[in-house]
Design a protein around this motif. Structure first.
Motif, mmCIF file in Angstrom:
data_model
loop_
_atom_site.group_PDB
_atom_site.id
_atom_site.type_symbol
_atom_site.label_atom_id
_atom_site.label_comp_id
_atom_site.label_asym_id
_atom_site.label_seq_id
_atom_site.Cartn_x
_atom_site.Cartn_y
_atom_site.Cartn_z
ATOM 1 N N TYR A 27 0.835 -1.211 0.000
ATOM 2 C CA TYR A 27 0.000 0.000 0.000
ATOM 3 C C TYR A 27 0.867 1.259 0.000
ATOM 4 O O TYR A 27 0.518 2.264 -0.619
ATOM 5 N N TRP A 33 -1.053 4.713 0.736
ATOM 6 C CA TRP A 33 -0.777 5.345 2.030
ATOM 7 C C TRP A 33 0.331 6.362 1.836
ATOM 8 O O TRP A 33 1.418 6.030 1.333
ATOM 9 N N GLU A 193 0.669 6.636 9.946
ATOM 10 C CA GLU A 193 0.061 5.314 10.088
ATOM 11 C C GLU A 193 -0.401 5.027 11.508
ATOM 12 O O GLU A 193 -0.823 3.914 11.817
ATOM 13 N N ASP A 217 -4.850 5.560 6.037
ATOM 14 C CA ASP A 217 -5.900 4.805 5.355
ATOM 15 C C ASP A 217 -7.117 5.681 5.088
ATOM 16 O O ASP A 217 -7.726 5.602 4.021
ATOM 17 N N PRO A 397 -6.918 -1.351 1.378
ATOM 18 C CA PRO A 397 -6.023 -0.404 2.045
ATOM 19 C C PRO A 397 -6.720 0.575 2.977
ATOM 20 O O PRO A 397 -6.042 1.308 3.698
ATOM 21 N N TYR A 398 -8.042 0.617 2.986
ATOM 22 C CA TYR A 398 -8.733 1.488 3.931
ATOM 23 C C TYR A 398 -9.849 0.748 4.659
ATOM 24 O O TYR A 398 -10.736 1.375 5.259
#
Length: 556
Positions: A27, A33, A193, A217, A397-398
């Motif tokens: 990601y 990200w 993150e 995210d 990814p989210y």
């Protein structure tokens, strides 16, 4: 593969499962990200747009620069109270500009907002405070007829961790937010993150689940939503739904509008009188509603004279929109329909603005990201054939990999290889669009608000005259689903619907969770395993109104 995932699930982000290392690396490598926090995003926009209008709420009109300054000052103010990075703060504010000042201030401090809804009451707020060990609670003094300070007075002595109650407006014995605008100070930078805030799952269990969202995210979802919805600095987004809801916050919502350099207009109430006036006055170009509000707006146009010609896009989500209502939107409101389907846990689907009309009218869109993975499976988790109805699973990814401090629930809600079990029954079109058929979970979708049947049952069973209770959804042409409480009383006790409603309100249950219908039974039907047979109740009550209690029949 499963061994890697299980290992990764043992690495907590504030007691929440991480994305596996190989997924996280991918990601980052693909640019999904990025190294940006919410506080940095606002700073970038303030430097780029300065005096451009960012927020309109009531008599307040804040530029990007003013919002940025207020966030800096409030971050210093919160720090002066001893609130530090990682501390949880319950934020329960209506649609007012201060919501954004608080949100971005806590982001810069590294503290974590828990985004409660204005409709939540003692039962929900006490649960959030206890689960998160929150150190502060941010409220408005009054909203409509409800006094949030009185709620805070009841809660404060019961929650050991709660040190501060901060109030927008007349604070009385609590801390006024206005006194926390202090000279900015140097703050440590959160990691992109890191968990940025918590949203709330409607959930199918009695305990609301906390959804940890990271800066990276969530901002990825916001960026892509902004692109898909064609937002520009000229976009004007009306927040008609509660501002802390995931849908009006990020799909593309207020955050997407700020990311695009547009203007966010806050409506204190979504009724046509307030909303139509704001659309005309502020030249609103896009807004989002749940289906029951769509029906109200459609009917209201016949008796309202405001000019709605600036409105280009009406997004509809939160519940299934009927085909008949969908067909009326463009002829009646003069704008384009965009269907949105998603969840606070992650996945968002959109119909695209250049999709064929039939696709827009009959589907709930396709996934936001090329990295969204979806599966449609049967009860044994085997993939169904194309266009067959099944359970929707997703990862990406989210989309989170687990709830906060909920290991048992995580085992039920997530597969070993990281797919989230959404609880939705769907089918996929050949083009990959999602058509929502219903819900598999014990959850009621009342006008876009998700209510746990088990949660309401637990409150009902606390009544000394109620022996057993089953809370089910019944179909409704306006709200989509109604809440129906099927009750067995003790020893023929005399109990009517208004008494039960009063009891639930006294227990602090939010009004939108109070049952709409009450059914009085001698016994509840059971399955072969001895559980209450809710499917049988739904089938019988959907087909006949004979058992509905006369004191509640016909009203909501």
């Amino acid at each position: 593969m499963i061994e890697n995932v299980q290992s990764a699930l043992q690495q907590p982000i504030l007691d929440s499962p991480r994305w596996p290392t190989d997924y996280a690396d991918r990601y980052r490598r693909l640019g999904y990200w990025q190294d940006q926090t919410f506080g940095q995003m606002l700073r970038q926009q303030a430097q780029r747009y300065g005096q451009r209008l960012a927020l309109v709420g009531g008599h307040q009109r804040w530029s990007y620069g003013e919002l940025d300054r207020r966030a800096d000052q409030l971050a210093a103010g919160f720090k002066s109270l001893g609130i530090a990075a990682g501390d949880r703060v319950i934020v329960q504010l209506p649609n007012i500009p201060e919501f954004f000042a608080v949100f971005f201030a806590l982001s810069r401090l590294g503290a974590l907002p828990v985004l409660a809804l204005p409709a939540h009451r003692q039962a929900e707020i006490q649960s959030f405070l206890t689960q998160t060990k929150a150190v502060a609670y941010v409220i408005v003094d009054r909203d409509w007829s409800f006094d949030y300070r009185e709620l805070a007075r009841r809660l404060h002595p019961q929650v050991e961790s709660l040190r501060h109650v901060v109030v927008v407006g007349e604070a009385q014995e609590f801390c006024p937010l206005d006194q926390l605008y202090l000279p900015p100070m140097t703050l440590s930078k959160p990691n992109a993150e890191d968990v940025a805030f918590f949203q709330l799952s409607g959930g199918s269990t009695g305990i609301p689940k906390l959804i940890p969202r990271t800066h990276a995210d969530y901002l990825y979802s916001v960026r892509l939503s902004t692109e898909i919805c064609h937002l520009t600095p000229g976009s004007v987004y009306l927040v008609a739904l509660p501002v802390s809801h995931n849908f009006p916050l990020s799909s593309p919502g207020s955050l997407g509008t700020l990311y695009a350099g547009g203007r966010v207009v806050l409506a204190r109430h979504p009724n046509p009188d307030d909303a139509f006036a704001l659309i005309a006055q502020e030249q609103v170009t896009i807004t989002a509603l749940v289906p029951p509000l769509v029906l109200i707006w459609l009917e209201a146009t016949a008796t309202r004279s405001q000019d709605l010609s600036s409105l280009q896009v009406l997004q509809v989500g939160g519940a299934k929109l009927s085909l008949e209502a969908a067909r009326r939107i463009t002829p009646t409101l003069g704008c384009q329909l965009q269907q949105v389907f998603g969840m606070a846990e992650g996945l968002v689907c959109y119909t695209r603005l250049d999709d064929p009309t039939d696709t827009v009218l009959t589907t709930q869109g396709r996934p936001l990201s090329p990295a969204d993975e979806i599966r449609v499976v049967d009860d044994a988790d085997q993939d169904v054939t194309p266009e067959e109805v099944g359970h929707l699973l997703t990862r990406g990814p989210y989309t989170i990999r687990g709830y906060y401090r909920a290991p048992e629930q995580n085992q039920k809600s997530f597969t070993l290889d990281g797919f989230y079990r959404t609880g939705d029954l769907v089918q996929l079109t050949p083009a990959g669009y999602v058509v929502v058929v219903g819900r598999a979970k014990d959850q009621i979708n009342r006008g876009g608000e998700k209510i746990s049947g088990e949660e309401v049952e637990n409150h009902l069973l606390a009544h000394p005259a109620i022996h057993n209770a089953a809370v089910i959804a019944l179909p409704d042409s306006f709200l989509g689903e109604l809440i129906c409480a099927c009750l067995v009383v003790r020893n023929g006790a005399a109990l009517d619907a208004e008494q039960v409603k009063g009891f639930l309100r006294d227990r602090g249950l939010a009004d939108y969770k109070i049952p709409d219908r009450f059914v009085w039974l001698a016994t509840l039907p059971s399955t072969g395993a001895g559980k209450v047979d809710k499917k049988a109740l739904q089938a019988e009550l959907s087909a006949t109104a004979k058992l509905i209690h006369p004191s509640t029949a016909g009203g909501i």
